[in-house]
Design a protein around this motif. Structure first.
Motif, PDB file in Angstrom:
ATOM      1  N   ASP A 129       0.825  -1.211   0.000  1.00  0.00           N
ATOM      2  CA  ASP A 129       0.000   0.000   0.000  1.00  0.00           C
ATOM      3  C   ASP A 129       0.860   1.262   0.000  1.00  0.00           C
ATOM      4  N   LYS A 130       0.197   2.399  -0.076  1.00  0.00           N
ATOM      5  CA  LYS A 130       0.900   3.676  -0.206  1.00  0.00           C
ATOM      6  C   LYS A 130       1.618   4.111   1.070  1.00  0.00           C
ATOM      7  N   LYS A 131       1.341   3.456   2.193  1.00  0.00           N
ATOM      8  CA  LYS A 131       1.969   3.818   3.465  1.00  0.00           C
ATOM      9  C   LYS A 131       3.418   3.345   3.558  1.00  0.00           C
ATOM     10  N   THR A 166      10.641  -1.260   7.502  1.00  0.00           N
ATOM     11  CA  THR A 166      11.173   0.088   7.708  1.00  0.00           C
ATOM     12  C   THR A 166      12.174   0.118   8.862  1.00  0.00           C
TER      13      THR A 166
END
Length: 151
Positions: free
Chosen positions: A113-115, A122
């Motif tokens: 997703d865009k997140k 991360t």
């Protein structure tokens, strides 16, 4: 024997990480260790309720593990091990890597997703240079056919 450490969580991308780890282990004569971490903040209730919730979380993890384990045994000839820990996910992953010298590769699934790729990817890539093993990041939207081709 070299083991692939893969994280079992509720994310969709976890599925491709599991597949990749099992296929690589099957092709290289390795093993798979599946780590699931129960975050501590899930049990900040009264003691009795917290214990019931902890047991329910363990049961849910074991059911999910059995689905993946059956596929790994039937399709890849790999008999994975399950490790369940309680704590902060990144800390527990790092601790497990340092505890078990057989672990040779950490396999993570990246979100689509865009997140971004997800909190584990991360956070762990920030400290990748200090890890004693490489990290393999598997895109969450790779097809089964593509996974088979690259493993």
């Amino acid at each position: 024997m070299r083991k692939f450490l893969v994280v079992l969580d509720d994310s969709r991308e976890c599925l491709n990480a599991m597949r990749f780890a099992a296929m690589r282990a099957a092709h290289t004569g390795g093993g798979v260790e599946i780590l699931s971490v129960i975050p501590p903040d899930e049990f900040n209730h009264w003691i009795g309720v917290g214990e019931v919730m902890r047991e329910e979380a363990r049961e849910r993890i074991e059911v999910h593990f059995e689905v993946f384990a059956k596929w790994m045994r039937d399709r890849q000839g790999i008999d994975p091990e399950l490790v369940i820990r309680e704590g902060r996910p990144v800390e527990e992953i790092l601790a497990r890597i340092h505890e078990n010298s057989e672990i040779g590769v950490l396999v993570l699934g990246a979100g689509t997703d865009k997140k971004g790729p997800g909190p584990l990817v991360t956070q762990l890539t920030k400290s990748a240079g200090a890890l004693p093993i490489p990290i393999t990041i598997v895109p969450g939207d790779l097809s089964k056919e593509k996974l088979e081709a690259i493993t």
